[in-house]
Design an enzyme around this catalytic site. Sequence first.
Site, short mmCIF file in Angstrom:
data_model
loop_
_atom_site.label_atom_id
_atom_site.label_comp_id
_atom_site.label_asym_id
_atom_site.label_seq_id
_atom_site.Cartn_x
_atom_site.Cartn_y
_atom_site.Cartn_z
N ASP A 94 0.87 -1.17 0.00
CA ASP A 94 0.00 0.00 0.00
C ASP A 94 0.91 1.23 0.00
O ASP A 94 2.12 1.14 0.23
CB ASP A 94 -0.94 0.00 1.22
CG ASP A 94 -2.16 0.90 0.97
OD1 ASP A 94 -2.11 1.76 0.07
OD2 ASP A 94 -3.18 0.74 1.68
C1 BGC Z 1 -5.05 3.26 -0.01
C2 BGC Z 1 -5.11 2.25 -1.13
C3 BGC Z 1 -4.95 2.96 -2.45
C4 BGC Z 1 -3.64 3.70 -2.44
C5 BGC Z 1 -3.36 4.43 -3.75
C6 BGC Z 1 -3.83 4.14 -0.11
O1 BGC Z 1 -3.91 5.19 0.80
O2 BGC Z 1 -5.07 2.59 1.24
O3 BGC Z 1 -6.33 1.57 -1.07
O4 BGC Z 1 -5.03 2.04 -3.50
O5 BGC Z 1 -3.67 4.66 -1.40
O6 BGC Z 1 -4.17 5.52 -3.90
#
Ligand code: BGC
Length: 751
Positions: free
Chosen positions: A287
Amino acid sequence: MSRSMANKACLLASMMVFAGTPAAALAAQPWGNGELTPGERASMVVKRMTQAEKLSLVRGWLGVPYRPNVPTRFAAPKWAHNVIGSSGYVPGIPQLGIPALQETDASLGIVNLGGMLRPGDVATALPSSLTLGASFDPRMAYAAGAMVAREAWHKGLNVLLGPGMDLVRDPRGGRNFEYLSEDPLLTGTLAAQYVRGVQDQHVVAVVKHFAMNDQETGRGWANAVISDSAMRESDLLAFELAVEKGDPGAVMCAYNLVNGTYSCGNRYLLTEVLKRDWHFKGWVMSDWGAVHSVDSANAGLDQESAAVLDRRAYFGKPLRRALRDGTVSEARLTDMAHRIVRSMFAVGLIDHPATKSAIDYEADAEVALHEAEDGIVLLKNDAQLLPLSHTVARIAVIGGHADVGVLSGGGSSQVYPIAPGAIVPIVGGDGPYEGLRMIFDPSAPLAALRAAAPDAQIRFDPGIYPSAAAKLAKWADVTIVFATQWSAEGRDLPDLSLPSGQGELIRAVGAANPKTIVVLETGSAVTMPWLDKVDAVVEAWYPGQRGGEAIADVLYGKVDPSGHLPITFPKDSGQYPRPVIPRSNVEEPKGLGPAKSAGTVFDVDYSEGAAVGYRWFFNENLKPLFPFGFGLSYTSFRYSHLRIAGGRRLTVGFDVTNTGKVAGKAVPQVYLMSRTGRKLQRLLGFSKVPLSPGQTRHVSVAVDPRFLADFDTTDDDWRVPAGAYAVMVGRSATDAVLTGSVRLKGELLPP
Ligand code: BGC
């Protein structure tokens, strides 16, 4: 034409179109041969890579194109000329025919941060994932995934950072609207179909957040404490199904820790469970801002996303150094690169490169409409107030910005709708809502109701003053109150009440006119202390960009409501294992919780284990407000001819008949109720059955033995004990319509 000839023809065609691009480079190489397996092709190309090329695949960037006015640390590298503008970017290796990864959020539509990423670009906004969960409809999940990925592909984006599929363990979870349900079978089945829909469009699907990202409060330093066996029988089982049946190209590890180790550096989760036991062949990406050490590579992490968000870009220089001093092996780096490239071949994003081209937004809007119609849940319908008759002359519509649109959820999944919608700033001071805005998809229920009932007099009151709203309700034959509960990534709900005095509004309106229908637009469950004041309640979730029409279609009976609750609606959050969300009473550093803004690690004790949602209510003998699986219809269904077969495997068969006057869709659910004399409830199967009046269909459920088993961590296997199994076919988790029992021989299954 044979399949291999078709493959070749396709490859030739793409070579012609993309001469001078990775596709042209690909065609000249042996791994351009589409008759080889993805693994063989990946092995060939990775063998030819230099260490620097492999390293370039495992370190991600933010997908913001470099521009002189963007601070460089937030942009992709200056030399990357093909950044489309999305959540993440990984450069390709054009000389070997490997395209860049252009990674976009996510499950509810293609995210564009209101034009910040791709100026002027728009996308179709689907309903929330809980709406999809409520549909209990795997075909809908496939259609939703295919729609979103089609839009991605036509925007040149080739990795979709979804579906989100953590279990809803707490109704206050801020991202519940991005998740599918509280049950592993329902979640895993829908996620698998969503993944298939995505990948059939030659876009990689990324199931997330692996694992136990079940609360948002302190998500970057929350440590999920739970036994391995309980995890295998709940959250992990959902992922296991999605991996097995959907075959996603990638998995995204989560922000939080699990049993003391960060998810993205968690060897047990990434290597032992995912790669060893589940035979996952794709790659694990982190993530955004969830990596805490270079050693994560040894634990099983294959790619560091948006490395700029971590304390250091671990898979940059530190990984190079680790390779030099041998703390990470070259073989591991090769495996990391192989996994990424193998998925690219397997999903077809090399042979069928995403290409900017026209999008059929009208067709996509139909998918949004049908998903909303499929997932709206009728919770209460006293005196058959619904469906509304076209003879109702005076209707009061109150509150919820129903004159503007329907609510959507906030955070990285936020789709800015095609037509300009309404943006309501949150007045959050410097609190957790700072900078966040509520967005209403421009599908106004008021306009849709007027279109559905052109002869009725329909008046609107914004619901700011309960007394004014009550006055209008007195005038009306029927009143419809719209009530909203906004939620967003990075913050949990403080409680389950309808905010801003909407409960008081409903009471006042219901007292003035009991022929009141409440339409809820919520990201999760809400409590309803006003329930006995109104005749009807409809849960419309966040219904997406055709949500207003979907609501009108259900209210007027153009569509029979067939959604069923994918989460338990409690009487209050005190019925849950954690009456207070851990750490919610502590002042934390600001920000959404990536590593850089680190707070203090704290435990979230999942002492309920695998007893999530309805399983917990069953064990504890608690009566919810509305149970999991509940949903009314305008028709009625009869269940008969239960046949349960045991022995080695359990199968459950029965007939379902539409005994009413209108077409509808039954959602029979098969539950385990006790096992070898011990009370135990688990969903074993479900079906969405369309039936015209008088029609009967047979439903047969072959039960996956893992849902009958305990996961035994001594030998890491599933154990189905021999003995008697009681099952029920229910309309919900608490409403049995057929019951029976059978003996099973018992069995032992590998993980
Ligand atoms: C989120 C993810 C997301 C990623 C990219 C993160 O803060 O938890 O679900 O895909 O950001 O935007």
